[in-house]
Each structure stands twice: as C-alpha cells, then as structure tokens.
Design a protein around this motif. Sequence first.
Motif, PDB file in Angstrom:
ATOM      1  N   LEU A 142      15.163 -15.395 -63.888  1.00 12.27           N
ATOM      2  CA  LEU A 142      14.815 -15.193 -65.318  1.00 12.27           C
ATOM      3  C   LEU A 142      14.021 -14.156 -65.661  1.00 12.27           C
ATOM      4  CD1 LEU A 142      14.013 -19.087 -66.537  1.00 12.27           C
ATOM      5  CD2 LEU A 142      16.094 -17.789 -66.587  1.00 12.27           C
ATOM      6  N   LEU A 143      14.323 -13.349 -66.827  1.00 11.95           N
ATOM      7  CA  LEU A 143      13.227 -12.385 -67.321  1.00 11.95           C
ATOM      8  C   LEU A 143      12.581 -13.069 -68.540  1.00 11.95           C
ATOM      9  CD1 LEU A 143      15.030  -9.237 -67.138  1.00 11.95           C
ATOM     10  CD2 LEU A 143      14.240 -10.482 -65.322  1.00 11.95           C
ATOM     11  N   GLU A 144      11.156 -13.075 -68.421  1.00  9.61           N
ATOM     12  CA  GLU A 144      10.568 -13.980 -69.673  1.00  9.61           C
ATOM     13  C   GLU A 144       9.523 -12.859 -70.003  1.00  9.61           C
ATOM     14  OE1 GLU A 144       9.183 -17.982 -68.988  1.00  9.61           O
ATOM     15  OE2 GLU A 144       9.784 -17.674 -66.917  1.00  9.61           O
ATOM     16  N   GLY A 145       9.222 -13.029 -71.373  1.00 11.78           N
ATOM     17  CA  GLY A 145       8.161 -12.166 -72.196  1.00 11.78           C
ATOM     18  C   GLY A 145       8.676 -11.617 -73.381  1.00 11.78           C
ATOM     19  N   GLY A 183      18.742 -14.082 -66.318  1.00 13.74           N
ATOM     20  CA  GLY A 183      18.668 -14.881 -67.339  1.00 13.74           C
ATOM     21  C   GLY A 183      17.772 -14.660 -68.381  1.00 13.74           C
ATOM     22  N   GLU A 184      17.904 -14.650 -69.781  1.00 13.70           N
ATOM     23  CA  GLU A 184      16.682 -14.168 -70.400  1.00 13.70           C
ATOM     24  C   GLU A 184      16.068 -15.527 -70.707  1.00 13.70           C
ATOM     25  OE1 GLU A 184      18.114 -11.943 -74.180  1.00 13.70           O
ATOM     26  OE2 GLU A 184      16.511 -12.335 -75.110  1.00 13.70           O
ATOM     27  N   GLY A 185      14.713 -15.616 -70.954  1.00 12.88           N
ATOM     28  CA  GLY A 185      13.782 -16.783 -71.140  1.00 12.88           C
ATOM     29  C   GLY A 185      13.617 -16.484 -72.664  1.00 12.88           C
ATOM     30  N   THR A 186      12.869 -17.569 -73.211  1.00 14.14           N
ATOM     31  CA  THR A 186      12.679 -17.591 -74.625  1.00 14.14           C
ATOM     32  C   THR A 186      11.480 -18.682 -74.839  1.00 14.14           C
ATOM     33  OG1 THR A 186      13.676 -18.344 -76.739  1.00 14.14           O
ATOM     34  CG2 THR A 186      14.073 -19.954 -74.821  1.00 14.14           C
TER      35      THR A 186
END
Length: 352
Positions: free
Chosen positions: A244-247, A324-327
Amino acid sequence: MQTEIITITDVKAQQADLTRAGKVLRSGGLVAFPTETVYGLGANGLDADACARIYEAKGRPSDNPLILHVSDRAMVEMIAAEVTPMAEKLLAAFMPGPITLILRRKAIVPDRITGGLDTVGIRMPEHPVARAMIRAAGVPIAAPSANISGRPSPTTAASVLRDMKGRIPLILDGGPCHFGVESTIVDCTGPVAVILRPGAITREMLTEVLGGCKLDPALVGADTVPRAPGMKYKHYAPKAPLTLLEGEPSKMAAAFRRQVRRLQGEGRTVGVLASHEVCESLRGLVPAELLKDYGPQGDLLAIAAHIYEELIAFNDTEADALLGEGTTEKGLGLAIMNRLHKASAFHSLRIS
Ligand code: TXA
Ligand code: MG
C-alpha cells in the motif's frame, strides 16, 4: 453437487423461490444469499450438523465462530440471554443494518458455532432478499462470508459461484452488495462498547449514539490477539503480494509513477488498485487490464464497494506485484484500511 442460481429481483413476486430456499435451509442444506455488506453462506443456525457443512464448504478453522442472522426482534430474544441497555440503543439506531452485536448467548445456540465462547454474534441484515429468506426459514441463519477461507469476501453472485461451485446446492443472486465490506462487530458484553471489526456503521456513528466506544487494541496494530477470533487469520489476500502507498492524496500519482517504474525496472508485472485520478495518471505506463480503478479519490462508499471484487480480479491477470492506494482512516475509511492492511499483510510505504 449441482449449484443452482436463482436471481431474485422482486421479493414479493418470487415468494415461491424464497420458500424453497427456506426449505433447503430447514432440511440442513446451505444457501448463499445477498446482504447489504457481502454475500453470506447460510445454514440453520440452531442445527449443529448443518453448520458443520459451512466449515466444510469454506475450509474454515473450527475455532472461528459463526454469527447468527435474524429477521426480527423475536429472533434476537430466541438466542440472546440478555439484551443489555447498550445493545438496546444500537438495535434502535442501526438495526436492521450493517452491524453485528456480540451478546451473551442462550443454550439453544449450538456450541459448535460459537467456538466454545459463551457469547454469540447477532446481525439483522437490511437486504430484502436476506430478510425474506430468514423469514421463510423461520430460524436464525448462521452465515459467514461466502468465500473460501482466506480469500476476499464475495460481493457478487458470480464471485460466490467461483468459490462455492459444486460445494452448495443454491445461490440467491440479488445483484452486487451495497457496502462491500463486512458488518461492524461491536462487543456489547462489557461496560464500554468495543469495535472488534470496523464496518459501515462507523466509530463516529457509534460514539454519537453511545457517548463513547473503544477499538479492539488488535485493530490498531498492537501485538495482541484479536477478540473476534476470525480477525487473527490472514484475509482478503490476492495471490500476488500487495504493497500500500499511504499519505497525502495530491502526491499519490507521482509516488505511484515512481514505484511502478522501479518495480517494472526489476522485471515485475505490476498491477495497480487505486483511485480514478491515480489510474488515469498511469495510463500508458500500466496496461489497462492491470489498472483497477476503485472510484474517485475520497469517495469512501465507492471504494468500499469495489475493493474486494478488484482484488479478486487480479487473480485472473499476470500481475506478480500489486500496488494499492490507501485512504483516510476516518468514517468508513477505517473499515477500508483495515481490509487493505490485511490484504497487504501490513506492507505499506509512507509517501511524502
Ligand atoms: O457482514 C457480515 O458480517 C457478513 C454477512 C454475510 O453478514 N458476515 C461475516 O461473517 O462477515 P464472517 O464469519 O466472515 O465474520 C464474522 C466474524 C469472524 O471474524 C468471527 O471470528 C467473529 O465475527 N465472531 C463471531 N462470533 C463471535 C463472538 N461470539 N465473539 C467475537 N467474535 C465473533
Ligand atoms: Mg469472512
């Protein structure tokens, strides 16, 4: 075993089909059915032998208890030893709806389904097909999500069929599920409500009605055993590893481009599960069949409704690395991020 699918578009006009589903359930058979969260795999919840078939069909560990689905208040009384004042408030505010209450159980609930606990999970679904089916069966219906244990929960009848073909006699197809993530589980047996699994009834909504509620420490990454036994298992996982990519949302597109290029440079076939905005920015870099758009950035209802089906869809592609894109973790975002963290085995990159 042949698996039959009946599409239900009109509960009133198709009462005969629902009566038949009720008969299958009462005679000990399994029926998969739609709810507003995910599809369930139902059995007569008062019949230990019927419930044993659920564990068999799913390959589910036997210490993982089943929740019971009811159609009305009288059925709650049938299985709960006591409806506490806290539970009364939640019943009035959110039921029927996407929430499961943990309450002390009566002896009528078979030991086989509670994994030895003296409590039982009770859920009153809102979906008209689920309600009509439970009414037709006339008994509480034990139902986990209708997937093979460990895989993402199905939110369409086609995904149920994929996992359950030949294992169960009947699937009721009520179209795609509205919320797409499983119900919020709230332990109502102590002095303060505890969320054991986040869902569409959010922490904020519970706090407003109850004045306060806690999160099970196991949900916030602490090294403790979760109190919902099923939450300890690896879950929702696609075959290829997911990171996941978070931010900050506005920096996502650039971060994705960097990570995609890096992985492609290592010879990987990269699949992306991300917002519409990020997917659009990756066109040309990532082939269309490997770009899964889960909805507009920040549209939590759309994202929740899509994540499981998109994760399942990667298994039909050549992808060997997924990003995956974090939210946000606010509101429904807490449930979304809980499922994505599990699907990724907690592999996350913080972007800045
Ligand atoms: O939205 C939902 O809740 C869906 C639909 C079909 O209703 N059902 C569902 O069931 O997600 P399942 O079995 O996949 O997840 C139920 C979770 C499991 O993690 C289980 O361990 C936990 O509830 N659970 C069941 N009984 C419990 C109990 N007495 N105390 C604590 N956790 C319990
Ligand atoms: Mg499940």
